[in-house]
Design an enzyme around this catalytic site. Structure first.
Site, PDB file in Angstrom:
ATOM      1  N   GLU A 127       0.816  -1.223   0.000  1.00 55.07           N
ATOM      2  CA  GLU A 127       0.000   0.000   0.000  1.00 55.07           C
ATOM      3  C   GLU A 127       0.842   1.263   0.000  1.00 55.07           C
ATOM      4  O   GLU A 127       0.487   2.269  -0.616  1.00 55.07           O
ATOM      5  CB  GLU A 127      -0.946   0.015   1.212  1.00 55.07           C
ATOM      6  CG  GLU A 127      -2.157  -0.893   1.098  1.00 55.07           C
ATOM      7  CD  GLU A 127      -1.863  -2.352   1.414  1.00 55.07           C
ATOM      8  OE1 GLU A 127      -0.696  -2.674   1.728  1.00 55.07           O
ATOM      9  OE2 GLU A 127      -2.798  -3.171   1.350  1.00 55.07           O
ATOM     10  N   ASP A 176      -8.980  -0.128   6.337  1.00 53.49           N
ATOM     11  CA  ASP A 176      -8.016  -0.439   7.402  1.00 53.49           C
ATOM     12  C   ASP A 176      -6.587  -0.524   6.874  1.00 53.49           C
ATOM     13  O   ASP A 176      -5.639  -0.171   7.574  1.00 53.49           O
ATOM     14  CB  ASP A 176      -8.393  -1.761   8.062  1.00 53.49           C
ATOM     15  CG  ASP A 176      -9.856  -1.786   8.463  1.00 53.49           C
ATOM     16  OD1 ASP A 176     -10.148  -1.709   9.658  1.00 53.49           O
ATOM     17  OD2 ASP A 176     -10.717  -1.860   7.568  1.00 53.49           O
ATOM     18  N   PHE A 177      -6.426  -1.016   5.652  1.00 54.75           N
ATOM     19  CA  PHE A 177      -5.072  -1.208   5.123  1.00 54.75           C
ATOM     20  C   PHE A 177      -4.436   0.101   4.672  1.00 54.75           C
ATOM     21  O   PHE A 177      -3.250   0.138   4.333  1.00 54.75           O
ATOM     22  CB  PHE A 177      -5.078  -2.258   4.010  1.00 54.75           C
ATOM     23  CG  PHE A 177      -5.587  -3.577   4.510  1.00 54.75           C
ATOM     24  CD1 PHE A 177      -4.929  -4.230   5.539  1.00 54.75           C
ATOM     25  CD2 PHE A 177      -6.755  -4.127   4.015  1.00 54.75           C
ATOM     26  CE1 PHE A 177      -5.419  -5.423   6.048  1.00 54.75           C
ATOM     27  CE2 PHE A 177      -7.250  -5.321   4.520  1.00 54.75           C
ATOM     28  CZ  PHE A 177      -6.583  -5.977   5.537  1.00 54.75           C
ATOM     29  N   HIS A 202     -10.954  -5.082   9.504  1.00 53.53           N
ATOM     30  CA  HIS A 202     -11.676  -4.901   8.229  1.00 53.53           C
ATOM     31  C   HIS A 202     -12.951  -4.095   8.446  1.00 53.53           C
ATOM     32  O   HIS A 202     -13.883  -4.198   7.663  1.00 53.53           O
ATOM     33  CB  HIS A 202     -12.076  -6.260   7.631  1.00 53.53           C
ATOM     34  CG  HIS A 202     -10.921  -7.111   7.200  1.00 53.53           C
ATOM     35  ND1 HIS A 202     -10.120  -7.782   8.071  1.00 53.53           N
ATOM     36  CD2 HIS A 202     -10.456  -7.401   5.961  1.00 53.53           C
ATOM     37  CE1 HIS A 202      -9.205  -8.461   7.401  1.00 53.53           C
ATOM     38  NE2 HIS A 202      -9.373  -8.238   6.120  1.00 53.53           N
TER      39      HIS A 202
END
Ligand SMILES: Cc1ncc(C[n+]2csc(CCOP(=O)(O)OP(=O)(O)O)c2C)c(N)n1
Ligand SMILES: [Mg+2]
Length: 678
Positions: free
Chosen positions: A414, A439-440, A481
């Site tokens: 990411e 979340d990521f 998530h």
């Protein structure tokens, strides 16, 4: 004040490979002059720092010139892409601008390239593809990769130059970016400036003994070699020229581990007491500049070299004098500088509404399709967004229709992928990046909040980027998530945020975010993707999503919310209207940043009661800001303390029973409001 003319020896900022063979003395003399200017400028900057005339810190490039000067001369400054580090003053001097411009940066003068908003050597020249470094080492590699890809996509045979130190080689961004560049076959030359130390840490404490950094390239499937930049500068220049030619022709990345020196320690304040006895003398004995000078004295004569040195010194002093007399900055325009101006609306094609009602996921898909169809500078990237169509099928069929260059899967990286998107955005593209789950996005925190978000403020460059963030809970996805991260990200200046709650708003928000000249976070609640369908189509008023939407009118209280909670709030409001005959002004905020609260202020002033509802956690939650702003302005009109309804201060718990207890539900909202009314 006119800037001093450059000495004749600096008239040329380029070096051709052929010159190294046909006219080596002229080529080396040019390299020497730029190395000498860089060295003297670094030393002079250090003096000025010690005199208190330059603030911040000074991290000199003394000992790095043998690499950076030949490389910058060899680069094609008309098309190539670069981000210099804190050792690369010589590169800045050659790439663009006048020495006075660069000194203005150190002095933090009004005329500095960063308008004095950033210091030290944290400047660049984005218009000429020199991207300004942030302090976070390793973070600029991916930006160079993106800028280089953007050039290639525009048909220019560019090469990117991404520099990092032996210490920075340990950061995750370096690994992510080399892998990404190898995967996408990007013509980026990664250059490790290995000077043996990271601040006080020697390389033996940075990575396992016995390995050489350039050997890591094999793990990514890219070629590499080591290059001693302390001995024979003619050899350095030839090797770099060959490498650049090869990368330009093959479009494959390359890693060079350059052996360089750090002659003046880490920075001005470095005491150097961690060095072994005699180690510093050893560095100076390896300094390539006196060796090159001796060679040129032998070929051109001492008088010629001394004359060049005298001219360079006089030039430097004249430039210092001007920079010293240049006006200081004022705070005027400071806050307005955070965001780039929005720009004119794109000439979107009006089109009939979709034949059948759409849900939010389908509306977003339609919006992406419209953007890819009408805007050639657009492209979309993210994990599993290609053939699979994305974890939530928002990008379904787009790969097939628009092809891989514009719709492509990314590896699990990411941070590098966001930096890469920033580089694309800085060079005229407009990327839309899907995070598989919001979340990521924490993996890309530095890129989002420090690199993209601050870009305009510190460089004046627009960074038009849409980051799509499938967020929110209620679906039994657990702590990693399900989060609402708007207050985490939006507490950092320079980011815009949209959070649609209906299919038409999702479509409109995508277009509005796309054409904005700033990084925009598009929050997409996962539970809304398939919550219901509604007619969706071209809406000439699509930019209204930057304003709140009044969903219901009433007179008892003003209820402000966004996201999935809009639907819960509607149900709760319906209940109170029926059971209690109490009605609410209900607002769907839609834009979380910048906040446009005029209509809501007016409502609170009229109803005298305020309820703020959101799914994010209560403490430091977005509601705290809303309540503060709305109360500050309307305190005298309030008939009751504001009510804040939010999730508990917990990680999002997994089991449905626990998650139910964690976040607001229609029943809990009704209970909270009823208790507050009572
Ligand atoms: C990610 C990150 N962590 C820590 C720092 C603080 N810091 C600034 S320079 C530096 C040393 C960098 O060493 P190296 O990458 O070898 O570059 P050099 O300074 O030797 O050229 C450190 C630790 C930083 N800028 N970025
Ligand atoms: Mg180092």
């Amino acid at each position: 004040m006119a800037f001093p003319n450059l000495p004749a020896i600096l008239a040329t900022r380029d070096l051709r490979r052929t010159e190294l063979d046909s006219n080596p003395d002229t080529a080396l003399l040019r390299i020497f002059a730029w190395m000498q200017l860089s060295r003297h400028a670094d030393n002079r900057i250090l003096d000025l720092f010690r005199q208190g005339l330059i603030r911040g810190t000074v991290t000199g490039g003394q000992g790095n010139e043998g690499l950076i000067v030949p490389l910058a001369l060899l680069a094609d400054k008309a098309i190539d892409v670069v981000s210099f580090t804190h050792r690369d003053l010589g590169g800045h001097l050659i790439w663009s601008g006048h020495l006075v411009d660069h000194l203005n940066q150190y002095f933090a003068n009004a005329a500095s390239p960063t308008l004095a908003r950033e210091g030290n050597i944290h400047h660049g020249d984005p218009a000429n593809r020199s991207f300004p470094m942030i302090s976070h080492l390793g973070a600029m590699l991916s930006v160079v990769a993106g800028g280089t890809d953007s050039q290639r996509r525009q048909g220019k045979p560019a090469v990117g130059f991404a520099f990092f130190g032996d210490g920075s080689s340990s950061t995750g961004d370096v690994h992510e970016t080399m892998n990404l560049a190898a995967l996408l076959s990007l013509p980026v030359i990664f250059v490790i400036e290995n000077n043996g130390y990271a601040y006080s840490t020697p390389t033996c404490e940075q990575f396992a003994a016995g390995t050489r950094l350039y050997q890591r390239a094999a793990g990514y499937g890219i070629e590499s070699f080591a290059l001693d930049c302390t001995t024979d500068i003619a050899h350095v220049a030839r090797s770099l020229a060959e490498a650049i030619e090869k990368v330009r022709a093959t479009s494959r990345p390359l890693l060079i581990e350059a052996q360089t020196l750090r002659l003046r320690g880490h920075a001005a304040y470095d005491t150097g007491d961690y060095l072994l006895p005699g180690e510093s003398d050893g560095f100076h004995a390896r300094d390539p500049l006196p060796k090159l000078r001796a060679r040129l004295v032998a070929s051109a004569g001492a008088a010629r070299i001394e004359a060049i040195e005298a001219e360079l010194n006089a030039f430097l002093e004249a430039c210092v004098k001007i920079a010293h007399a240049t006006p200081r900055p004022t705070p005027a325009g400071l806050e307005a500088g955070v965001f780039a101006a929005p720009g004119a609306p794109r000439p979107w094609q009006p089109e009939p509404a979709a034949p059948a009602p759409l849900n939010v996921a389908q509306a977003l898909n339609l919006g992406l399709k419209k953007i890819l169809t009408e805007r050639p500078e657009s492209l979309i990237l993210g994990q599993d967004i290609g053939t699979y169509g994305g974890a939530f099928k928002v990008t379904e069929h787009l790969l097939k229709e628009f092809g891989r260059p514009r719709v492509f899967n990314t590896p699990l990286a990411e941070s590098a992928c966001t930096g890469y998107a920033i580089g694309l955005a800085l060079n005229g593209h407009r990327p839309i990046e899907e995070f598989q789950f919001a979340d990521f996005a924490t993996e890309a925190t530095t890129q989002i909040t420090l690199n993209a978000a601050t870009m305009h403020f510190r460089s004046g460059a627009a960074c038009p980027l849409v980051l799509r963030l499938p967020c929110g809970g209620g679906l039994t996805f657990g702590s990693f998530h399900s989060q609402e991260l708007e207050s985490t990200f939006l507490s950092m200046p320079g980011l815009k945020g949209l959070y649609p709650s209906t299919p038409q708003d999702a479509f409109n928000a995508l277009l509005a975010a796309y054409e904005d000249n700033n990084p925009v976070l598009l929050f997409e609640h996962k539970a809304l993707y398939r919550r219901g369908r509604a007619p969706v189509g071209w809406d000439p008023d699509y930019r209204a999503v930057w304003q709140p939407r009044q969903v219901r009118t009433g007179d008892f209280a003003t209820l402000v919310t966004y996201g999935e909670m809009v639907h819960f709030a509607e149900e709760a409001a319906e209940y109170f209207a029926g059971e209690y005959e109490r009605t609410f002004d209900l607002f769907d905020l839609r834009a979380l940043a910048p906040l446009r609260l005029d209509a809501i202020h007016a409502s609170v002033a009229r109803t005298g009661r305020l309820i703020v509802l959101h799914e994010g956690r209560r403490t430091h939650g977005f509601g705290a800001e809303l309540v503060a702003r709305l109360t500050e302005q309307n305190f005298a009109k309030l008939k009751a303390a504001p009510l804040r309804i939010a999730s508990l201060d917990l990680p999002v718990p997994f089991a449905p029973e626990l998650e139910h207890a964690f976040r607001p539900t229609k029943e809990k909202i009704v209970d909270a409001i009823a208790a507050w009314m009572g």
